[in-house]
Design an enzyme around this catalytic site. Structure first.
Site, PDB file in Angstrom:
ATOM      1  N   HIS A  30     -36.510  26.514 -34.760  1.00  0.00           N
ATOM      2  CA  HIS A  30     -35.097  26.202 -34.998  1.00  0.00           C
ATOM      3  C   HIS A  30     -34.856  26.336 -36.498  1.00  0.00           C
ATOM      4  CE1 HIS A  30     -36.707  22.379 -36.369  1.00  0.00           C
ATOM      5  NE2 HIS A  30     -37.222  22.138 -35.168  1.00  0.00           N
ATOM      6  N   GLU A  31     -33.643  26.029 -36.934  1.00  0.00           N
ATOM      7  CA  GLU A  31     -33.294  26.227 -38.353  1.00  0.00           C
ATOM      8  C   GLU A  31     -34.181  25.403 -39.304  1.00  0.00           C
ATOM      9  OE1 GLU A  31     -31.227  28.351 -39.815  1.00  0.00           O
ATOM     10  OE2 GLU A  31     -30.522  29.245 -37.934  1.00  0.00           O
ATOM     11  N   HIS A  33     -37.466  24.958 -38.972  1.00  0.00           N
ATOM     12  CA  HIS A  33     -38.620  25.835 -39.222  1.00  0.00           C
ATOM     13  C   HIS A  33     -38.213  26.993 -40.140  1.00  0.00           C
ATOM     14  CE1 HIS A  33     -39.768  24.236 -35.090  1.00  0.00           C
ATOM     15  NE2 HIS A  33     -40.847  23.968 -35.775  1.00  0.00           N
ATOM     16  N   GLN A  57     -53.349  16.306 -31.338  1.00  0.00           N
ATOM     17  CA  GLN A  57     -52.392  15.355 -31.889  1.00  0.00           C
ATOM     18  C   GLN A  57     -51.480  14.744 -30.824  1.00  0.00           C
ATOM     19  OE1 GLN A  57     -50.702  18.446 -34.587  1.00  0.00           O
ATOM     20  NE2 GLN A  57     -48.708  17.548 -34.078  1.00  0.00           N
ATOM     21  N   LYS A 145     -38.408  15.770 -42.310  1.00  0.00           N
ATOM     22  CA  LYS A 145     -38.166  15.203 -40.971  1.00  0.00           C
ATOM     23  C   LYS A 145     -39.378  14.402 -40.493  1.00  0.00           C
ATOM     24  CE  LYS A 145     -36.988  15.395 -36.431  1.00  0.00           C
ATOM     25  NZ  LYS A 145     -38.299  15.243 -35.860  1.00  0.00           N
ATOM     26  N   ASP A 146     -40.571  14.936 -40.745  1.00  0.00           N
ATOM     27  CA  ASP A 146     -41.819  14.246 -40.384  1.00  0.00           C
ATOM     28  C   ASP A 146     -42.442  13.704 -41.673  1.00  0.00           C
ATOM     29  OD1 ASP A 146     -42.135  15.079 -37.382  1.00  0.00           O
ATOM     30  OD2 ASP A 146     -41.533  16.879 -38.451  1.00  0.00           O
ATOM     31  N   GLN A 149     -46.036  12.491 -41.724  1.00  0.00           N
ATOM     32  CA  GLN A 149     -46.964  13.621 -41.619  1.00  0.00           C
ATOM     33  C   GLN A 149     -47.150  14.284 -42.988  1.00  0.00           C
ATOM     34  OE1 GLN A 149     -47.109  16.734 -38.400  1.00  0.00           O
ATOM     35  NE2 GLN A 149     -45.696  17.750 -39.782  1.00  0.00           N
ATOM     36  N   SER A 181     -34.994  19.429 -33.866  1.00  0.00           N
ATOM     37  CA  SER A 181     -36.347  19.181 -33.384  1.00  0.00           C
ATOM     38  C   SER A 181     -36.563  20.013 -32.136  1.00  0.00           C
ATOM     39  CB  SER A 181     -36.511  17.696 -33.039  1.00  0.00           C
ATOM     40  OG  SER A 181     -37.669  17.504 -32.242  1.00  0.00           O
ATOM     41  N   SER A 182     -37.773  20.538 -31.980  1.00  0.00           N
ATOM     42  CA  SER A 182     -38.074  21.287 -30.756  1.00  0.00           C
ATOM     43  C   SER A 182     -37.861  20.398 -29.536  1.00  0.00           C
ATOM     44  CB  SER A 182     -39.516  21.786 -30.789  1.00  0.00           C
ATOM     45  OG  SER A 182     -39.732  22.555 -31.957  1.00  0.00           O
TER      46      SER A 182
HETATM   47  P1  AMP Z   1     -43.245  21.299 -35.639  1.00  0.00           P
HETATM   48  O1  AMP Z   1     -43.229  22.693 -35.101  1.00  0.00           O
HETATM   49  O2  AMP Z   1     -42.265  20.383 -34.973  1.00  0.00           O
HETATM   50  O3  AMP Z   1     -44.631  20.722 -35.733  1.00  0.00           O
HETATM   51  O4  AMP Z   1     -42.726  21.396 -37.123  1.00  0.00           O
HETATM   52  C1  AMP Z   1     -43.291  22.274 -38.057  1.00  0.00           C
HETATM   53  C2  AMP Z   1     -42.809  21.913 -39.433  1.00  0.00           C
HETATM   54  O5  AMP Z   1     -41.386  22.003 -39.463  1.00  0.00           O
HETATM   55  C3  AMP Z   1     -43.173  20.467 -39.823  1.00  0.00           C
HETATM   56  O6  AMP Z   1     -43.556  20.437 -41.184  1.00  0.00           O
HETATM   57  C4  AMP Z   1     -41.885  19.722 -39.612  1.00  0.00           C
HETATM   58  O7  AMP Z   1     -41.742  18.592 -40.441  1.00  0.00           O
HETATM   59  C5  AMP Z   1     -40.863  20.785 -39.965  1.00  0.00           C
HETATM   60  N1  AMP Z   1     -39.579  20.460 -39.362  1.00  0.00           N
HETATM   61  C6  AMP Z   1     -39.357  20.125 -38.063  1.00  0.00           C
HETATM   62  N2  AMP Z   1     -38.043  19.829 -37.874  1.00  0.00           N
HETATM   63  C7  AMP Z   1     -37.440  19.986 -39.076  1.00  0.00           C
HETATM   64  C8  AMP Z   1     -36.098  19.826 -39.546  1.00  0.00           C
HETATM   65  N3  AMP Z   1     -35.110  19.453 -38.738  1.00  0.00           N
HETATM   66  N4  AMP Z   1     -35.856  20.067 -40.849  1.00  0.00           N
HETATM   67  C9  AMP Z   1     -36.850  20.442 -41.686  1.00  0.00           C
HETATM   68  N5  AMP Z   1     -38.128  20.618 -41.319  1.00  0.00           N
HETATM   69  C10 AMP Z   1     -38.424  20.391 -40.028  1.00  0.00           C
END
Ligand code: AMP
Length: 255
Positions: A30-31, A33, A57, A145-146, A149, A181-182
């Protein structure tokens, strides 16, 4: 863009001296990423995105099996964002038979998310360390967002003397304020309306008011925390079967 599935292939593809930016992800782009891919593209010679739904995880009762997966769409979006390599290993490429070694995260990994997802940050830290060793990036990109983490990974990089800069970029939100968020894909239209209480609650920047606005939702935690030296109001809530997390920076660097 090249899609690469093995450790030996990515090792051969990357020049040892290359200036690499790595974005670790679990896909369903999504945006949020894409903002990380764009930053990596601007700052690095070679951009590697890893796409790995990391079983280590997820807890046994969590959503590993149903986590959204769409390789074709993700490859197209990554290519459009200027990514050079999409590293998509199979689970047994990362955790082959006989795998035994884990990163033990201390107190920082036990509270907030760690309290409700025991072992989560052990899995996150381990896979990030492995990805850093495999890809050898100069910098790695994470989302605010995380926030916990990002703090865990920064702490690990410092504690284990890793030669990688951890870059943390702002949370990207939908127009209505919901952090992308996914997992938002799980929300029914009614769930989505209910989920809007989360960004509204955090926007008060006040834990008591936030708790009030979250009344009626199943709240895991809503509290002020210091993560990577930054005060944030962080929360995790369950809307139907979907668990959502979000946070807002209270002061300091307005990441
Ligand atoms: P994920 O695929 O959910 O594990 O996320 C991969 C990376 O993208 C992680 O570093 C997340 O923190 C980041 N991320 C996920 N959602 C967002 C968001 N809405 N805005 C900015 N970064 C994000």
């Amino acid at each position: 863009m090249r899609v690469v599935r093995t450790i030996s292939e990515i090792g051969e593809a990357l020049e040892p001296a290359a200036d690499v930016g790595l974005v670790p992800t679990m896909g369903a782009f999504h945006e949020g990423h894409l903002s990380l891919f764009t930053a990596a593209r601007q700052e690095s010679e070679v951009v590697v995105v890893s796409l790995f739904v990391n079983p280590a995880q997820f807890g046994p009762a969590e959503d590993f099996e149903r986590y959204p997966r769409d390789e074709e769409r993700d490859a197209k979006l990554a290519e459009e964002a200027g990514v050079d390599y999409l590293f998509e290993p199979a689970a047994d490429e990362i955790y082959p038979e006989g795998y035994e070694t884990w990163v033990d995260v201390g107190e920082l990994g036990q509270r907030l998310e760690g309290e409700f997802r025991p072992g989560h940050f052990r899995g996150v830290a381990t896979v990030c360390l492995k990805l850093f060793n495999i890809v050898r990036p100069a910098r790695a990109y994470f989302g605010q967002k995380d926030a916990q983490q990002a703090a865990v990974v920064k702490r690990m990089a410092s504690d284990l003397n890793l030669d990688v800069e951890i870059r943390v970029l702002p949370t990207v939100r939908d127009e209505d304020g919901l952090a992308l968020s996914s997992r938002n894909a799980y929300l029914s239209p009614q769930d989505r309306v209910a989920a809007l209480a989360l960004p509204r609650a955090l926007a008060t920047k006040d834990p008591a008011q936030a708790r009030e606005l979250l009344r009626g939702l199943d709240v895991d935690y809503v509290e002020v925390a210091v993560l990577d030296g930054q005060r944030v109001l962080a929360a995790a809530v369950r809307v139907g079967k979907t668990r959502l997390i979000d946070n807002i920076v209270l002061e300091g660097d307005p990441r």
